[in-house]
Design an enzyme around this catalytic site. Structure first.
Site, PDB file in Angstrom:
ATOM      1  CD  GLU A 151      -1.696  -2.437   1.221  1.00  0.00           C
ATOM      2  OE1 GLU A 151      -2.428  -3.327   0.713  1.00  0.00           O
ATOM      3  OE2 GLU A 151      -0.631  -2.692   1.827  1.00  0.00           O
ATOM      4  CG  HIS A 182     -10.713  -8.331   5.881  1.00  0.00           C
ATOM      5  ND1 HIS A 182     -10.022  -9.166   6.726  1.00  0.00           N
ATOM      6  CD2 HIS A 182     -10.137  -8.471   4.662  1.00  0.00           C
ATOM      7  CE1 HIS A 182      -9.073  -9.796   6.052  1.00  0.00           C
ATOM      8  NE2 HIS A 182      -9.118  -9.388   4.802  1.00  0.00           N
TER       9      HIS A 182
END
Length: 337
Positions: free
Chosen positions: A60, A129
């Protein structure tokens, strides 16, 4: 007019901006051939090729850093972080580079980039998540933060975000990707096909950043919400039979404080709802702003309904969500004072 769920509307927004501007490029983890975990980018690589829609390594920090270089050069990266929970390795780049570029260059360079990411619970994804980290970005000067709650808004806001010269963090509430939920069960209240906001115009249109919308007018109470919680708030006030005005913020930064202020001055009462943990959440900022601007109009303390101050509970996801039961308690309290 086509009927779409939020995933389809976001996918269509990608196509609109990519067809209109060849400088728009899309990349992230699994967004190319696979079309994204939630299929938001499905079909883009086939239409626009591998140079404009491509997969990135699982990094990321690298994804955001690459987008910074592209944006500084004049390209318009529209990147995906697969889950908001994964955005933290890129947080330094976002805070130190993305948000600061216009200021540190005296306006010579801008950062015309959008960082899309699904956030919040609803898929039983557990701690890694399901987080709602929006307040970490609303605190950073130089960023715009957007959270849609309907397919219509999702498409219009995303197109507006891509066309904006400044960086936008675009949070997508995954629990309502396919339809709004009631907070009790893992099922939609009403399929998007029967929801008026599922009518999504073809082609180009925008929903302006920084403009809230009153989704239900009322005189006795103002409810502020965004994302999934707009639907939970609507269900709660209807269930309680309250003449409540429900405002969908749509954009957290810049915030449409004028619409909020006018509503609270009219109703005299306010409740704020968000899915994120309570402490230091964006709801706290909203409560403060209402108190500062509407104190002499308030007939009761401002209430807030939020998630728990705990790591996200996998096994108790639907108990964690601020649902109708907690909304009922807060509504009764703010109306009783």
């Amino acid at each position: 007019m086509p009927t779409m769920n939020m995933i389809q509307a976001l996918n269509d927004a990608h196509k609109v901006v990519m067809r209109a501007d060849e400088d728009v490029v899309v990349f992230g983890e699994d967004v190319g051939y696979f079309g994204g975990v939630f299929r938001v980018t499905e079909g883009l690589q086939k239409e626009f090729g591998k140079t404009r829609t491509f997969d990135a390594p699982i990094s990321e920090g690298g994804i955001v850093a690459t987008a910074v270089g592209m944006a500084a050069y004049g390209i318009k990266p529209l990147i995906e972080i697969q889950f908001a929970d994964y955005i933290y390795p890129g947080y330094d780049q976002i805070v130190s580079e993305v948000a600061k570029m216009r200021y540190r260059t005296g306006g010579e360079w801008t950062m015309p980039m959008v960082i899309r990411t699904p956030y919040g619970g609803g898929i039983f994804g557990g701690q890694t998540h399901s987080q709602s980290p929006e307040s970490l970005f609303t605190h950073i000067a130089g960023l715009k933060v957007v959270v849609p709650s309907t397919p219509y808004d999702a498409k219009g806001l995303l197109i507006a975000a891509v066309e904006d010269p400044d960086p936008v963090i675009f949070f997508e509430p995954k629990r309502i990707y396919n339809g709004p939920f009631d907070g009790h069960h893992d099922r939609p209240v009403t399929p998007w096909s029967k929801h008026p906001a599922s009518d999504v115009p073809e082609g180009h249109y925008t929903v302006p950043l920084g403009k809230a919308v009153i989704v239900r007018e009322g005189a006795d109470l103002t409810v502020l919400a965004y994302g999934t919680m707009v639907h939970v708030a609507l269900a709660a006030v209807i269930e309680q039979g309250l003449d409540a005005e429900v405002i969908d913020l749509r954009t957290l930064v810049p915030l449409d404080i004028e619409t909020i202020e006018a509503s609270v001055q009219k109703t005299g009462r306010c409740l704020v709802a968000m899915e994120a943990p309570r402490t230091s959440g964006f709801a706290s900022e909203l409560v403060t702003l209402v108190q500062e601007r509407c104190f002499y109009h308030l007939e009761a303390p401002v209430e807030r309904v939020t998630g728990w101050d705990t790591p996200y509970p996998h096994a108790y996801e639907w108990a964690y969500f601020p649902g109708p039961k907690r909304m009922k308690t807060a509504l009764e309290k703010v109306m009783a004072d």
